[in-house]
Design a protein around this motif. Structure first.
Motif, PDB file in Angstrom:
ATOM      1  N   TRP A 294       3.370   8.127  11.229  1.00  0.00           N
ATOM      2  CA  TRP A 294       3.217   7.861   9.789  1.00  0.00           C
ATOM      3  C   TRP A 294       3.044   6.366   9.532  1.00  0.00           C
ATOM      4  CZ3 TRP A 294       7.871  11.096   7.452  1.00  0.00           C
ATOM      5  CH2 TRP A 294       7.685  12.441   7.747  1.00  0.00           C
ATOM      6  N   MET A 295       3.762   5.541  10.294  1.00  0.00           N
ATOM      7  CA  MET A 295       3.619   4.091  10.131  1.00  0.00           C
ATOM      8  C   MET A 295       2.173   3.677  10.420  1.00  0.00           C
ATOM      9  SD  MET A 295       7.230   3.056  11.967  1.00  0.00           S
ATOM     10  CE  MET A 295       6.818   1.334  12.296  1.00  0.00           C
ATOM     11  N   GLU A 296       1.580   4.319  11.421  1.00  0.00           N
ATOM     12  CA  GLU A 296       0.189   4.012  11.736  1.00  0.00           C
ATOM     13  C   GLU A 296      -0.750   4.454  10.607  1.00  0.00           C
ATOM     14  OE1 GLU A 296      -1.908   5.874  15.201  1.00  0.00           O
ATOM     15  OE2 GLU A 296      -2.005   3.728  15.577  1.00  0.00           O
ATOM     16  N   ILE A 297      -0.451   5.590  10.017  1.00  0.00           N
ATOM     17  CA  ILE A 297      -1.247   6.056   8.872  1.00  0.00           C
ATOM     18  C   ILE A 297      -1.083   5.075   7.710  1.00  0.00           C
ATOM     19  CG2 ILE A 297      -1.470   7.922   7.171  1.00  0.00           C
ATOM     20  CD1 ILE A 297      -0.631   9.859   9.455  1.00  0.00           C
TER      21      ILE A 297
ATOM     22  N   SER B 220       0.846  -1.193   0.000  1.00  0.00           N
ATOM     23  CA  SER B 220       0.000   0.000   0.000  1.00  0.00           C
ATOM     24  C   SER B 220       0.880   1.241   0.000  1.00  0.00           C
ATOM     25  CB  SER B 220      -0.850  -0.036   1.271  1.00  0.00           C
ATOM     26  OG  SER B 220      -1.654   1.108   1.355  1.00  0.00           O
ATOM     27  N   GLU B 221       0.428   2.297  -0.647  1.00  0.00           N
ATOM     28  CA  GLU B 221       1.209   3.540  -0.638  1.00  0.00           C
ATOM     29  C   GLU B 221       0.361   4.715  -0.168  1.00  0.00           C
ATOM     30  OE1 GLU B 221       4.702   2.772  -3.903  1.00  0.00           O
ATOM     31  OE2 GLU B 221       3.559   4.647  -3.907  1.00  0.00           O
ATOM     32  N   LYS B 222       0.973   5.524   0.683  1.00  0.00           N
ATOM     33  CA  LYS B 222       0.250   6.698   1.199  1.00  0.00           C
ATOM     34  C   LYS B 222       1.186   7.902   1.201  1.00  0.00           C
ATOM     35  CE  LYS B 222      -2.883   9.007   3.634  1.00  0.00           C
ATOM     36  NZ  LYS B 222      -4.180   9.390   3.041  1.00  0.00           N
ATOM     37  N   GLN B 223       0.723   8.999   0.661  1.00  0.00           N
ATOM     38  CA  GLN B 223       1.505  10.240   0.677  1.00  0.00           C
ATOM     39  C   GLN B 223       1.236  11.013   1.975  1.00  0.00           C
ATOM     40  OE1 GLN B 223       3.346  10.351  -2.039  1.00  0.00           O
ATOM     41  NE2 GLN B 223       2.155  10.723  -3.894  1.00  0.00           N
TER      42      GLN B 223
ATOM     43  N   LEU C 283      -3.338   0.722   4.311  1.00  0.00           N
ATOM     44  CA  LEU C 283      -3.307  -0.668   3.843  1.00  0.00           C
ATOM     45  C   LEU C 283      -4.655  -1.346   4.111  1.00  0.00           C
ATOM     46  CD1 LEU C 283      -1.780  -3.320   2.941  1.00  0.00           C
ATOM     47  CD2 LEU C 283      -1.196  -3.628   5.339  1.00  0.00           C
ATOM     48  N   VAL C 284      -5.154  -1.169   5.322  1.00  0.00           N
ATOM     49  CA  VAL C 284      -6.436  -1.770   5.707  1.00  0.00           C
ATOM     50  C   VAL C 284      -7.556  -1.250   4.796  1.00  0.00           C
ATOM     51  CG1 VAL C 284      -8.162  -1.873   7.556  1.00  0.00           C
ATOM     52  CG2 VAL C 284      -5.734  -2.243   8.091  1.00  0.00           C
TER      53      VAL C 284
ATOM     54  N   THR D  38       3.543   0.274   2.868  1.00  0.00           N
ATOM     55  CA  THR D  38       3.221  -0.640   3.963  1.00  0.00           C
ATOM     56  C   THR D  38       2.755  -1.976   3.412  1.00  0.00           C
ATOM     57  OG1 THR D  38       2.416   1.298   5.185  1.00  0.00           O
ATOM     58  CG2 THR D  38       1.890  -0.857   6.122  1.00  0.00           C
ATOM     59  N   TRP D  39       3.218  -3.055   4.013  1.00  0.00           N
ATOM     60  CA  TRP D  39       2.775  -4.394   3.610  1.00  0.00           C
ATOM     61  C   TRP D  39       2.647  -5.293   4.843  1.00  0.00           C
ATOM     62  CZ3 TRP D  39       7.522  -2.259   2.512  1.00  0.00           C
ATOM     63  CH2 TRP D  39       8.637  -2.849   3.124  1.00  0.00           C
ATOM     64  N   VAL D  40       2.013  -6.438   4.666  1.00  0.00           N
ATOM     65  CA  VAL D  40       1.945  -7.428   5.738  1.00  0.00           C
ATOM     66  C   VAL D  40       3.155  -8.356   5.574  1.00  0.00           C
ATOM     67  CG1 VAL D  40       0.637  -9.333   6.755  1.00  0.00           C
ATOM     68  CG2 VAL D  40      -0.566  -7.304   5.893  1.00  0.00           C
ATOM     69  N   GLU D  41       4.067  -8.247   6.511  1.00  0.00           N
ATOM     70  CA  GLU D  41       5.286  -9.069   6.434  1.00  0.00           C
ATOM     71  C   GLU D  41       4.950 -10.527   6.758  1.00  0.00           C
ATOM     72  OE1 GLU D  41       8.320  -7.781   5.551  1.00  0.00           O
ATOM     73  OE2 GLU D  41       9.313  -9.725   5.754  1.00  0.00           O
ATOM     74  N   SER D  42       4.179 -10.726   7.815  1.00  0.00           N
ATOM     75  CA  SER D  42       3.697 -12.074   8.125  1.00  0.00           C
ATOM     76  C   SER D  42       2.436 -11.970   8.970  1.00  0.00           C
ATOM     77  CB  SER D  42       4.768 -12.878   8.868  1.00  0.00           C
ATOM     78  OG  SER D  42       4.935 -12.367  10.174  1.00  0.00           O
ATOM     79  N   HIS D  43       1.635 -13.025   8.956  1.00  0.00           N
ATOM     80  CA  HIS D  43       0.360 -13.018   9.695  1.00  0.00           C
ATOM     81  C   HIS D  43       0.064 -14.417  10.197  1.00  0.00           C
ATOM     82  CE1 HIS D  43      -3.684 -11.933  10.869  1.00  0.00           C
ATOM     83  NE2 HIS D  43      -4.178 -12.908  10.139  1.00  0.00           N
TER      84      HIS D  43
END
Lengths: 141, 141, 141, 141
Positions: A29-32, A4-7, A37-38, A78-83
């Protein structure tokens, strides 16, 4: 793997007297980035919280490479590294406008009940969301 | 090994809608812990910066164990985990009033010239400070 | 008239790239001043909130006189400017170490129920606290 | 009269334990509103600062009407209330998504040299910008 990408337009309030963005603001910013992504995959964190679940950070690691300044636009990837059943690890890259890396990071989260802070599997609260995370995770558990 | 202690009265502004301290604020407390450590051994970070040097965070890792709340007093324990020519690693423990651990963390710093962000050894700027850090470091390099 | 005093060690995180304290942070200090005032006269805001009441800001006015910097200690002087059934106005002076004024301010608050945001008189929740505020208010209503 | 509009996606970090946006964060949004206004009329605050001028807040007044929450988008409407040789007053309305007013505010600014904090007329630094402000000001001085 879905990224996901966010400016983020950098705010004056985010700078400090070094003349660059204060390092703790990268966590905001990481939370944003996570929120974006969600949203991008069709879910909603605010809705989850209204149902009584929150997803606190348990562990976080960040590498600062090249400081960002007011007047710039940051891109948070942002991506899901593992779940897995009770743990989700997100990966992040924060980029300058020229594509150079400002920071890289990971954060580990679990889902808990808001009132008790007791862990609760996402698969029970929202099975579709859980399936989607398993599908897009970079590393399969 | 020398460990510095600093009490932090938790601010309302530091909470979020989970009802606990927002996780990024722990990084602000870690910085207050470093400042206290520096003061405790007789040096002054503000003075260093007036001479044209700053000490940005390069890498940071934090483990959140047990959330803190408004109305509590946090204790930040800070020490020099290791110190070498261009790298200083600080260690931290953030404690609840009953002594239980709220978070543990480490951060890696280098000293740079403020105008160029070029690394510069502490031993050249302030040899006494450098010697003190080597003396109190937990792990000798 | 009772005036409460609270020392604030200025945080690096509170500065911005102007090299001074970012102006919005004075509002955080005003809140710390209010908390101190409440403590000084023997009451407890956190306790009030646990009972289900909060005291949001309705109106706020601040005059910035002389910027504050990292490494300084600010003194926040707080008093009850006026207090009536549903409105409390606090007055503030924020001082430099040499006693010169960094800022002056006032804020207007009401007490509300946390779940409904409906106003509720302090005299019904805590009559002693209400009486104390009437006693120490600078201007009697 | 020219009114600039800027959407703000509310950040989780901006909430507090009341479950609403912490009141000091509205001042950050007001600054974002000013930046947007400046951009909308074709100028650039970051550029002004690079030339050695800053525009600190001297006086600020805000009325909180209806709290905002995480998951909402705030709209900040910003205009030049008045503009004279050394003083600029901005007006603001912060709106909920349904158009209802979350807050109204004004802030008074002067332009100063960054190194001395001495006032300096905008008309001398950037005459076009000064003329534009006189043109769009709600109240003519």
């Amino acid at each position: 793997m879905f990224v996901s990408e966010k400016q983020i337009e950098i705010r004056y309030a985010e700078t400090d007297q070094m003349g660059v963005v204060y390092h703790a603001n990268y966590l905001v910013w990481m939370e944003i980035g996570r929120t974006q992504l969600v949203n991008d995959i069709g879910f909603n964190y605010a809705g989850l919280e209204e149902q009584g679940y929150i997803s606190p950070v348990l562990d976080l690691s960040i590498q600062y490479k090249k400081a960002m300044r007011y007047g710039q636009v940051a891109t948070v990837r942002t991506w899901v590294e593992s779940h897995s059943k009770l743990k989700t690890i997100y990966g992040y890259e924060i980029l300058h406008e020229d594509g150079s890396v400002a920071a890289t990071a990971t954060s580990l989260h679990t889902l808990v009940k808001k009132d008790s802070f007791r862990p609760y599997p996402l698969s029970k609260v929202d099975p579709e969301w859980d399936t989607k995370y398993l599908e897009i995770a970079k590393v399969n558990n």
